[in-house]
Design an enzyme around this catalytic site. Structure first.
Site, PDB file in Angstrom:
ATOM      1  N   ASN A   1       0.825  -1.209   0.000  1.00  0.00           N
ATOM      2  CA  ASN A   1       0.000   0.000   0.000  1.00  0.00           C
ATOM      3  C   ASN A   1       0.854   1.251   0.000  1.00  0.00           C
ATOM      4  OD1 ASN A   1      -0.409   1.824   2.638  1.00  0.00           O
ATOM      5  ND2 ASN A   1       0.329  -0.211   3.251  1.00  0.00           N
TER       6      ASN A   1
ATOM      7  N   ASN B   1       4.160   5.415  15.589  1.00  0.00           N
ATOM      8  CA  ASN B   1       4.375   4.869  14.250  1.00  0.00           C
ATOM      9  C   ASN B   1       5.756   5.284  13.749  1.00  0.00           C
ATOM     10  OD1 ASN B   1       4.475   4.314  11.531  1.00  0.00           O
ATOM     11  ND2 ASN B   1       2.347   4.860  11.132  1.00  0.00           N
TER      12      ASN B   1
ATOM     13  N   CYS C   1       6.131   3.380   9.130  1.00  0.00           N
ATOM     14  CA  CYS C   1       5.574   3.564   7.799  1.00  0.00           C
ATOM     15  C   CYS C   1       6.678   3.888   6.794  1.00  0.00           C
ATOM     16  CB  CYS C   1       4.549   4.683   7.861  1.00  0.00           C
ATOM     17  SG  CYS C   1       3.202   4.397   6.771  1.00  0.00           S
TER      18      CYS C   1
ATOM     19  N   CYS D   1       0.930 -41.446  -1.556  1.00  0.00           N
ATOM     20  CA  CYS D   1       1.606 -40.887  -2.732  1.00  0.00           C
ATOM     21  C   CYS D   1       0.662 -40.893  -3.937  1.00  0.00           C
ATOM     22  CB  CYS D   1       2.852 -41.708  -3.051  1.00  0.00           C
ATOM     23  SG  CYS D   1       3.705 -41.138  -4.540  1.00  0.00           S
TER      24      CYS D   1
ATOM     25  N   CYS E   1       3.056 -37.853  -8.392  1.00  0.00           N
ATOM     26  CA  CYS E   1       3.261 -36.668  -9.225  1.00  0.00           C
ATOM     27  C   CYS E   1       4.729 -36.507  -9.595  1.00  0.00           C
ATOM     28  CB  CYS E   1       2.756 -35.405  -8.521  1.00  0.00           C
ATOM     29  SG  CYS E   1       3.716 -34.941  -7.062  1.00  0.00           S
TER      30      CYS E   1
ATOM     31  N   CYS F   1       8.738 -34.609  -5.879  1.00  0.00           N
ATOM     32  CA  CYS F   1       9.845 -34.871  -4.963  1.00  0.00           C
ATOM     33  C   CYS F   1      11.068 -35.334  -5.745  1.00  0.00           C
ATOM     34  CB  CYS F   1       9.442 -35.910  -3.910  1.00  0.00           C
ATOM     35  SG  CYS F   1       8.918 -37.492  -4.595  1.00  0.00           S
TER      36      CYS F   1
ATOM     37  N   CYS G   1      14.605 -33.392  -5.926  1.00  0.00           N
ATOM     38  CA  CYS G   1      15.789 -34.033  -5.361  1.00  0.00           C
ATOM     39  C   CYS G   1      16.823 -34.320  -6.443  1.00  0.00           C
ATOM     40  CB  CYS G   1      15.392 -35.317  -4.640  1.00  0.00           C
ATOM     41  SG  CYS G   1      16.732 -35.999  -3.648  1.00  0.00           S
TER      42      CYS G   1
ATOM     43  N   CYS H   1      20.298 -39.680   1.203  1.00  0.00           N
ATOM     44  CA  CYS H   1      19.416 -38.634   1.764  1.00  0.00           C
ATOM     45  C   CYS H   1      20.129 -37.861   2.869  1.00  0.00           C
ATOM     46  CB  CYS H   1      18.138 -39.277   2.307  1.00  0.00           C
ATOM     47  SG  CYS H   1      17.012 -38.081   3.072  1.00  0.00           S
TER      48      CYS H   1
ATOM     49  N   CYS I   1      17.273 -32.979   3.731  1.00  0.00           N
ATOM     50  CA  CYS I   1      17.139 -31.531   3.528  1.00  0.00           C
ATOM     51  C   CYS I   1      15.700 -31.062   3.667  1.00  0.00           C
ATOM     52  CB  CYS I   1      17.703 -31.129   2.177  1.00  0.00           C
ATOM     53  SG  CYS I   1      16.692 -31.657   0.772  1.00  0.00           S
TER      54      CYS I   1
END
Lengths: 444, 433
Positions: free
Chosen positions: B77, B136, B139, B347, B350, B353, B357, B380, B383
């Site tokens: 704003n 204030n 701002c 799972c 998709c 992951c 990775c 692994c 992380c």
């Protein structure tokens, strides 16, 4: 001899034993946590939300969905149940496509409303699994109220009255609590004894006594109740069914669809329940759909719904109609029954084609016949016998305000009164509002 | 239902949810609606000096950043402090406080950097019976160009000086609102404390340009072809705010200084997180600017349910509960070993992951036939990227290896707690005591 779908007549056991379980499983399985979170995320939290306006019980839907979205389904359930103690069954049976979900702004935006009904079920199921109903009673008022009818209107009224501190006695002609929730709803909409479980849960509020198998006009009289109690609520429902008024109606295996559904709901073994090979259902409302689909699921070879007007004019929603057709039910529109034929038992139903003209609906000269060994009529229900003194509005009990009848101290709500669309959710709203009005009147 | 009653620097409110000084608290009409909706308190939009009020632009004042499904994640704003006459604001503040005595009414102030100006405005505010003032110093746009707002908040000496003036010239509790547009939030907080502040509130908005119009080549929001940086807020800034609140809460120089947490508070959970990191209450703004005042109902029911679940009976039991667990990196347990585990039932295949990775991390996820994804424990490093990018909640989780187990990646046994300060690779390491 074993029976199959092709066995003529009205017989039981058309299916293999395991098929009944599959056919009558939950028609809309519950959302899991992930699904609920994804569904809840779609709510825009509209201002003065159209879905709230569209809900007869005025549930604050955006708030309860936000409560689900923020991981507090118990708070969500409280938001729902404080407005509608039957939020659980309503989540299952409400025609949401014409109520909240029909009004959802995302229906306008994408033709895919937020899944309000399923989310409501997610929240209420969470609370009912967690334990007792969450509301406490106010201090005892010393007032006693009679509620006639243990359906959604009567029990919503009784629960609210008990909450407010009054002692309530509920009377019903049937032996069990629940009314149409128990006797009138398709069983795949509320499987697993949900209706009774919900009623048991609701009754935990305390202060409600049930007198079953106790009919108004037979075992109890309105005058007596008015004398014995501080107020009376009539949630009588519609005890009678409309007749077809055509030749052959009295043949065996021509029965009201409501009786068929009630028998099915109360059957301990669906394989023992007889059903026709060719079933014709006459009517166009939810009862017609529920009866037709269940007849099909019981193993009828053909099930046909015949409706005298167009499909668009059927009281059953498009979603309900699609559910029927997806289950193999055929819907015939513009067909008015003119006669039922058969020697000793029903064999055929004869229909006249209809057309809409300037003078309204009229039949055409041409007719056709459908094979039928069972006919279920679902052309509307009507009030049963009424006590003296109640003013009627058309074919229902006249009320003003929050269910005040023409008799002082007597309120009414649910399907026996005008104004609703004979929906569970409307009955709940009317019962609840009458309870608030009774309370205000008793405490004045 | 848990009792949410809150007390902040002596100011009582029925819940710890206040509205921040901003457009929603600029007028009596809005504030009354907020109180009717259930908000526990407000910080009235910043008042300036008497005389000609500031002027706001009449083109767009806000720009937005969206998440998926056009969910508003961040708002920017360029509105200034109140542009209504001082006298009108004061009259309305008095009227609202009179009608809602149980709600917190704090007045935000921003006047030029001289004691007389502050003295003048403080007297005016005291006459309204308001509960306190918020300075204030945050701002970042417009007013800062005139030597106020964040221009003060970015200089700890000025913060201290003005705070001192305020305490010297008023009986009211004084909350100092801090700007995040600095390098180390602890310094301005310390300055506020030295000046006698009763509390700090943070964060104010962050300097930002939300987007650029690629046809007109002007920043959004665009005013007649030009744009300027504005103040960024909303859910997107919450992590920045949480860190700054925690920094102040765990800084020995300011520990115990009451904090009002601000920055993307949208749900009960956001509020609880701020409180756990040391905020005594929270202030919201963007959330109500997005959804309306009614959201406080969810915040109330949600915090109550959470407290009931945890057995907390007062909001004070949440405040600061996570602060002891905020530490420096050097004290983290370097012997702590976890491994990602993919729940094959959850799972949806998709492969996000795997992409994350394989392309950007340690090649520790295997993709088998039928798109079955499994973690290679020997690669692994835990992380957490796979967890973060997985669209299904709790599908991938981190499983801790107990002390004594062998880490397949290093072939070494998991040892008990030890951190960098004693690590052999650390040239500055000290022997463990």
């Amino acid at each position: 001899m074993t029976t199959s779908q092709l066995t003529p007549g009205v017989v039981a056991g058309r299916l293999r034993a395991g098929d009944y379980c599959t056919n009558f499983a939950d028609v809309a399985p519950p959302l899991d946590g992930h699904e609920a979170r994804v569904a809840a995320d779609r709510c825009y939290f509209c201002h003065d939300a159209p879905c709230i306006t569209a809900c007869p019980t005025g549930i604050d839907i955006p708030l309860f969905i936000r409560q689900i979205a923020t991981g507090t389904p118990m708070a969500a359930a409280r938001t729902i149940l404080s407005q509608n103690i039957f939020g659980g069954i309503c989540a299952r049976v409400c025609p949401t496509e014409t109520l909240c979900e029909g009004a959802c702004v995302r229906e306008a935006a994408e033709g895919k409303p937020v899944e309000i009904g399923a989310l409501q079920r997610f929240a209420t199921d969470t609370m009912m699994r967690a334990g007792p109903q969450p509301f406490g009673r106010a201090a005892a008022s010393g007032r006693r109220v009679a509620v006639v009818g243990a359906g959604p209107a009567g029990l919503a009224c009784a629960h609210r009255l008990a909450l407010l501190g009054h002692e309530v006695t509920v009377f019903d002609a049937r032996p069990k609590l629940g009314g149409l929730n128990e006797y009138g709803i398709a069983s795949y909409k509320a499987p697993g004894g949900f209706a009774q479980a919900e009623v048991d849960w609701l009754m935990q509020i305390g202060g409600i006594t049930f007198e079953g198998a106790c009919a108004l006009g037979r075992d109890i009289m309105l005058d007596g109740l008015r004398a014995d109690f501080d107020a009376v609520f009539l949630g009588l429902g519609l005890g009678g069914v409309n007749a077809l008024g055509i030749p052959g109606e009295d043949l065996p295996h021509v029965t009201p669809a409501t009786d068929f559904i009630a028998d099915l709901r109360q059957a301990s073994d669906l394989a023992m329940l007889p059903v026709g090979r060719n079933v014709v259902v006459i009517g166009g409302g939810m009862t017609a759909i529920d009866a037709a689909v269940q007849a099909k699921l019981l193993g009828a070879e053909t099930v046909t719904i015949a409706y005298r007007r167009s499909r668009a004019q059927m009281p059953a929603s498009r979603v309900e109609q699609d559910h029927a057709t997806a289950n193999g039910v055929k819907i015939v529109e513009h067909a008015a029954p003119v006669a039922i034929h058969g020697a000793g038992a029903v064999a055929e139903v004869e229909f006249a084609y209809t057309a809409e003209g300037a003078q309204g609906l009229h039949t055409l000269p041409e007719t056709f016949r459908l094979k039928a060994d069972q006919v279920l009529t679902a052309i509307g229900q009507k009030l049963g016998a009424l006590p003296e003194g109640l003013t009627l509005a058309g074919r229902k009990v006249a009320v003003t305000g929050a269910g005040r009848t023409s008799l002082p101290g007597v309120w009414a709500g649910g399907d026996c009164t005008p104004g609703g669309e004979d929906l569970t959710v409307t009955a709940v709203a009317q019962g609840r509002d009458a309870a608030d009005d009774i309370h205000a009147s008793l405490m004045a | 239902m848990a009792n949410l009653a809150s007390e902040f620097v002596g100011i009582k409110s029925p819940n710890p949810f206040w509205l921040a000084s901003a457009p929603p608290t600029d007028k009596e009409y809005n504030v009354r609606r907020a109180f009717e909706a259930g908000w526990g308190g407000v910080v009235w939009k910043t008042l300036g000096l008497d005389g000609a009020p500031v002027v706001n632009v009449s083109g767009p004042r806000y720009g937005a950043i969206y998440g998926p499904d056009r969910r508003l994640m961040g708002l920017n704003n360029i509105e200034l402090i109140t542009d209504r006459p001082l006298e009108v604001n004061l009259r309305e503040i008095k009227a609202v406080k009179r009608d809602y005595p149980d709600r917190a009414m704090v007045v935000s102030l921003m006047v030029p950097c001289d004691e007389e100006s502050w003295k003048f405005v403080l007297k005016q505010v005291e006459d309204t019976e308001a509960d306190g003032v918020e300075l204030n110093f945050g701002c970042p746009h417009g007013m800062a160009e005139r030597g106020m707002g964040s221009a003060v908040g970015q200089v700890p000496e000025y913060i201290e000086m003005v705070t001192r003036w305020v305490k010297a010239n008023s009986r009211m509790p004084c909350i100092v609102k801090l700007t995040p547009n600095i390098t180390d939030i602890r310094r301005p907080a310390e300055a506020a404390k030295r000046g006698g502040a009763d509390a700090v509130s943070l964060i104010n908005t962050i300097n930002s340009i939300t987007s650029v119009n690629l046809d007109s080549f002007a920043p959004e929001p665009t005013i007649d072809g030009k744009g300027t940086h504005g103040g960024y807020c909303g859910p997107a800034v919450k992590p920045i705010a949480l860190n700054m609140v925690a920094e102040i809460a765990r800084n020995p120089a300011t520990a115990g200084l009451p904090i009002s947490g601000i920055g993307g508070v949208t749900t009960w959970r956001d509020a609880a997180e701020f409180m756990a990191l040391g905020a005594h209450n929270v202030q919201a703004c963007t959330a109500v600017m997005t959804y309306g005042f009614k959201i406080v109902q969810e915040m109330i029911s949600g915090l109550s349910e959470y407290m009931d679940t945890k057995g907390f009976t007062s909001t004070g039991q949440i405040v600061g509960r996570a602060v002891p667990n905020v530490t420096d990196w050097q004290y983290l347990n370097l012997n702590y070993v976890t491994k990602a585990v993919i729940d094959q039932d959850k799972c949806i295949k998709c492969g996000r992951c795997y992409a994350a990775c394989e392309d950007t991390s340690h090649q520790a996820i295997a993709m088998g036939a039928d798109r079955v994804f499994t973690v290679k424990d020997e690669d692994c490093v835990a992380c957490n990227l796979c967890v973060d990018v997985c669209p299904v909640e709790n599908c991938i989780t981190m499983k801790e290896l107990p002390v004594g187990a062998t880490d397949p990646r290093t072939g070494r046994k998991v040892e008990p707690y030890a951190n960098w300060t004693t690590h052999p690779n650390n040239p500055m390491a000290k022997a463990a005591e």
